[in-house]
Design an enzyme around this catalytic site. Sequence first.
Site, PDB file in Angstrom:
ATOM      1  N   LYS A  23       0.838  -1.208   0.000  1.00  0.00           N
ATOM      2  CA  LYS A  23       0.000   0.000   0.000  1.00  0.00           C
ATOM      3  C   LYS A  23       0.874   1.260   0.000  1.00  0.00           C
ATOM      4  O   LYS A  23       0.661   2.173  -0.805  1.00  0.00           O
ATOM      5  CB  LYS A  23      -0.899   0.013   1.248  1.00  0.00           C
ATOM      6  CG  LYS A  23      -1.592   1.349   1.484  1.00  0.00           C
ATOM      7  CD  LYS A  23      -2.500   1.318   2.682  1.00  0.00           C
ATOM      8  CE  LYS A  23      -1.850   1.673   3.991  1.00  0.00           C
ATOM      9  NZ  LYS A  23      -1.549   3.093   4.184  1.00  0.00           N
ATOM     10  N   ASN A  24       1.844   1.301   0.904  1.00  0.00           N
ATOM     11  CA  ASN A  24       2.598   2.545   1.043  1.00  0.00           C
ATOM     12  C   ASN A  24       3.515   2.814  -0.151  1.00  0.00           C
ATOM     13  O   ASN A  24       3.757   3.958  -0.506  1.00  0.00           O
ATOM     14  CB  ASN A  24       3.380   2.549   2.367  1.00  0.00           C
ATOM     15  CG  ASN A  24       2.434   2.718   3.552  1.00  0.00           C
ATOM     16  OD1 ASN A  24       1.267   3.073   3.388  1.00  0.00           O
ATOM     17  ND2 ASN A  24       2.928   2.450   4.756  1.00  0.00           N
ATOM     18  N   CYS A 118      -4.938   7.981   9.130  1.00  0.00           N
ATOM     19  CA  CYS A 118      -5.100   7.473  10.500  1.00  0.00           C
ATOM     20  C   CYS A 118      -4.686   8.545  11.507  1.00  0.00           C
ATOM     21  O   CYS A 118      -3.738   9.284  11.286  1.00  0.00           O
ATOM     22  CB  CYS A 118      -4.223   6.238  10.709  1.00  0.00           C
ATOM     23  SG  CYS A 118      -4.734   4.833   9.720  1.00  0.00           S
ATOM     24  N   ARG A 123       0.419  14.915  13.234  1.00  0.00           N
ATOM     25  CA  ARG A 123       1.164  14.418  12.063  1.00  0.00           C
ATOM     26  C   ARG A 123       1.649  15.615  11.246  1.00  0.00           C
ATOM     27  O   ARG A 123       1.083  15.955  10.216  1.00  0.00           O
ATOM     28  CB  ARG A 123       0.293  13.479  11.235  1.00  0.00           C
ATOM     29  CG  ARG A 123      -0.106  12.242  12.014  1.00  0.00           C
ATOM     30  CD  ARG A 123      -0.792  11.204  11.163  1.00  0.00           C
ATOM     31  NE  ARG A 123       0.137  10.483  10.300  1.00  0.00           N
ATOM     32  CZ  ARG A 123      -0.178   9.355   9.645  1.00  0.00           C
ATOM     33  NH1 ARG A 123      -1.380   8.839   9.766  1.00  0.00           N
ATOM     34  NH2 ARG A 123       0.705   8.757   8.885  1.00  0.00           N
ATOM     35  N   ASP A 310       3.799   0.108  12.194  1.00  0.00           N
ATOM     36  CA  ASP A 310       2.530  -0.349  11.618  1.00  0.00           C
ATOM     37  C   ASP A 310       2.204  -1.801  11.981  1.00  0.00           C
ATOM     38  O   ASP A 310       1.130  -2.291  11.652  1.00  0.00           O
ATOM     39  CB  ASP A 310       2.525  -0.157  10.090  1.00  0.00           C
ATOM     40  CG  ASP A 310       2.415   1.319   9.711  1.00  0.00           C
ATOM     41  OD1 ASP A 310       2.177   2.153  10.615  1.00  0.00           O
ATOM     42  OD2 ASP A 310       2.567   1.647   8.520  1.00  0.00           O
ATOM     43  N   ARG A 401      -9.363  -0.223   4.046  1.00  0.00           N
ATOM     44  CA  ARG A 401      -8.510   0.794   3.429  1.00  0.00           C
ATOM     45  C   ARG A 401      -7.154   0.200   3.055  1.00  0.00           C
ATOM     46  O   ARG A 401      -6.480   0.703   2.162  1.00  0.00           O
ATOM     47  CB  ARG A 401      -8.238   1.916   4.454  1.00  0.00           C
ATOM     48  CG  ARG A 401      -9.304   2.961   4.556  1.00  0.00           C
ATOM     49  CD  ARG A 401      -8.830   4.063   5.472  1.00  0.00           C
ATOM     50  NE  ARG A 401      -7.433   4.362   5.184  1.00  0.00           N
ATOM     51  CZ  ARG A 401      -6.535   4.727   6.084  1.00  0.00           C
ATOM     52  NH1 ARG A 401      -6.870   4.882   7.336  1.00  0.00           N
ATOM     53  NH2 ARG A 401      -5.295   4.967   5.731  1.00  0.00           N
TER      54      ARG A 401
HETATM   55  C1  UD1 Z   1       4.406   6.527   6.939  1.00  0.00           C
HETATM   56  C2  UD1 Z   1       3.365   5.453   6.729  1.00  0.00           C
HETATM   57  C3  UD1 Z   1       2.731   5.081   8.065  1.00  0.00           C
HETATM   58  C4  UD1 Z   1       3.831   4.700   9.068  1.00  0.00           C
HETATM   59  C5  UD1 Z   1       4.910   5.757   9.138  1.00  0.00           C
HETATM   60  C6  UD1 Z   1       6.090   5.335   9.995  1.00  0.00           C
HETATM   61  C7  UD1 Z   1       2.561   5.964   4.501  1.00  0.00           C
HETATM   62  C8  UD1 Z   1       1.433   6.475   3.647  1.00  0.00           C
HETATM   63  N1  UD1 Z   1       2.352   5.973   5.827  1.00  0.00           N
HETATM   64  O1  UD1 Z   1       3.722   7.659   7.477  1.00  0.00           O
HETATM   65  O2  UD1 Z   1       1.849   4.003   7.847  1.00  0.00           O
HETATM   66  O3  UD1 Z   1       3.244   4.536  10.344  1.00  0.00           O
HETATM   67  O4  UD1 Z   1       5.407   6.069   7.832  1.00  0.00           O
HETATM   68  O5  UD1 Z   1       6.661   4.171   9.500  1.00  0.00           O
HETATM   69  O6  UD1 Z   1       3.573   5.529   4.002  1.00  0.00           O
HETATM   70  N2  UD1 Z   1       7.341  13.881  11.526  1.00  0.00           N
HETATM   71  C9  UD1 Z   1       7.605  15.190  11.842  1.00  0.00           C
HETATM   72  N3  UD1 Z   1       7.605  16.120  10.821  1.00  0.00           N
HETATM   73  C10 UD1 Z   1       7.366  15.771   9.526  1.00  0.00           C
HETATM   74  C11 UD1 Z   1       7.114  14.428   9.220  1.00  0.00           C
HETATM   75  C12 UD1 Z   1       7.110  13.498  10.243  1.00  0.00           C
HETATM   76  O7  UD1 Z   1       7.829  15.536  12.994  1.00  0.00           O
HETATM   77  O8  UD1 Z   1       7.388  16.646   8.657  1.00  0.00           O
HETATM   78  C13 UD1 Z   1       7.308  12.869  12.608  1.00  0.00           C
HETATM   79  C14 UD1 Z   1       5.928  12.257  12.788  1.00  0.00           C
HETATM   80  O9  UD1 Z   1       5.114  13.015  13.635  1.00  0.00           O
HETATM   81  C15 UD1 Z   1       6.263  10.897  13.364  1.00  0.00           C
HETATM   82  C16 UD1 Z   1       7.609  10.543  12.707  1.00  0.00           C
HETATM   83  O10 UD1 Z   1       8.134  11.787  12.218  1.00  0.00           O
HETATM   84  O11 UD1 Z   1       6.440  10.987  14.752  1.00  0.00           O
HETATM   85  C17 UD1 Z   1       7.545   9.564  11.560  1.00  0.00           C
HETATM   86  O12 UD1 Z   1       6.625  10.024  10.591  1.00  0.00           O
HETATM   87  P1  UD1 Z   1       6.759   9.630   9.047  1.00  0.00           P
HETATM   88  O13 UD1 Z   1       7.832   8.621   8.870  1.00  0.00           O
HETATM   89  O14 UD1 Z   1       6.840  10.895   8.261  1.00  0.00           O
HETATM   90  O15 UD1 Z   1       5.341   8.944   8.769  1.00  0.00           O
HETATM   91  P2  UD1 Z   1       4.421   9.086   7.493  1.00  0.00           P
HETATM   92  O16 UD1 Z   1       5.272   9.210   6.285  1.00  0.00           O
HETATM   93  O17 UD1 Z   1       3.352  10.076   7.740  1.00  0.00           O
END
Ligand code: UD1
Length: 421
Positions: A23-24, A118, A123, A310, A401
């Site tokens: 999915k991702n 989610c 986020r 996840d 989803r």
């Molecule tokens: C992706 C996955 C999600 C998974 C996550 C961590 C997708 C669509 N989703 O989410 O299922 O749980 O990776 O493996 O691929 N953060 C910041 N600032 C930012 C971005 C992130 O502080 O600009 C923090 C977030 O709050 C979190 C951590 O970094 O604590 C990791 O987030 P991130 O790896 O970016 O997750 P997603 O890409 O949203």
Amino acid sequence: MSDKYIIQGGTPLKGEVSVSGSKNSALGIIAAAMALDGPCVIENLPKIQDIRVLLTICEELGAKIEWINGNTISFDPAEVKTHTAISENVSKIRGSYYLLGAFLGKFKKVSLLLPGGCDFGSRPIDLHIKGFQALGGGDLREENGIISIEANHLKGAGVFLDMISVGATINIMLAAVKAEGVTVINNAAKEPHIVDVANFLNTMGADVRGAGTDVIKITGKPYLEANRSYTIIPDQIEAGTYMIMAAMTHGDITCTNLIPKHMEPLSAKLIEMGALVEEGDDSIRVALLAEDKLKAVSFKTMPYPGFPTDLQPQATTLLTSALGTGRMIESVWENRFQYIKELQSMGANIVTSGKLAVVQGSELHGTTVFARDLRAGAALVTAGLMAKGQTTVTNVYAIERGYENFVDKLKSVRAQIEVVP
Ligand code: UD1
């Protein structure tokens, strides 16, 4: 109104499950396809709600998409002429934010309705923005939930991510493939789907090196010809969910069509807990005898190659069936234990404190529980498969989803699960 699952617990799951496409990866790759200058074919695309929504958004923006067969599409972005994605669908899924990078690269400007997905705490997307700004996307506005970014000139640069972020790594990569010159992303995320998106881009004519390490170097190209096919990797989290279900139900499941290397953080833990884990070339068998008991262990979620967040709800659920006191530390998300109150209503003995959950093995019993998000929902189904009596899981839209043919796959390994509208 979303459907419900009715599960009768106590049947060991046995048989073979074929793992679907990631999915991702698919979310990043579809957004990447929007940035191309020619058509492409994407194979092994999971037919799940998040992907359907993203494809609908792409169609709304002008992409021509056709299902060629079961899990293969042809994707032509030639008629995508707008940089503005603000339909209601955009806010339905988290993955739509990859259009920020894709459009910034393609049009040098983008307007996007901020995404949903989610809810496990705040986020933020500050790291994505920081990366775009380093490339020249300095003109940024946010109004009525719509974020707009514009670059006079998109130019490669060095970007250091303060925190390891999957989304920021992919988004910056998507913008950088069309920026002039070289971009270097330091402290990049290393998840399998980062490598998959990079491989897709390279197949379509981009120059991305180092994906899968913490330094990714991208040399921008003005034109990405595409005209190629690409096959998405298997879903690490879907595979892991079935592996955990095998151990949870004292079953014997062989997951096929996966990449065993991607499963190592989970396989190691299952072995430590006492399950049998047998690796094949592209399969893994997980089994636990009826008379055996799992041992409690400690987990800590980390960016890849650490234990994936996840799989945290499913693994916490698994700890409820182990002997002794298990621990789960959630170090990626600030608030990903909300589903635990549902497990407690099934008899789980879990105490949380901040990012720590302490789990005592206990017998679960069926009741009605609410799937508040995708992986939490999968965890509740995992619990229901082992619980005494009948479990009703509501809001299963959240689960579908992200899991292709979930109920059919479970039934094929003897799970007693029915969908009730
Ligand atoms: C992706 C996955 C999600 C998974 C996550 C961590 C997708 C669509 N989703 O989410 O299922 O749980 O990776 O493996 O691929 N953060 C910041 N600032 C930012 C971005 C992130 O502080 O600009 C923090 C977030 O709050 C979190 C951590 O970094 O604590 C990791 O987030 P991130 O790896 O970016 O997750 P997603 O890409 O949203």
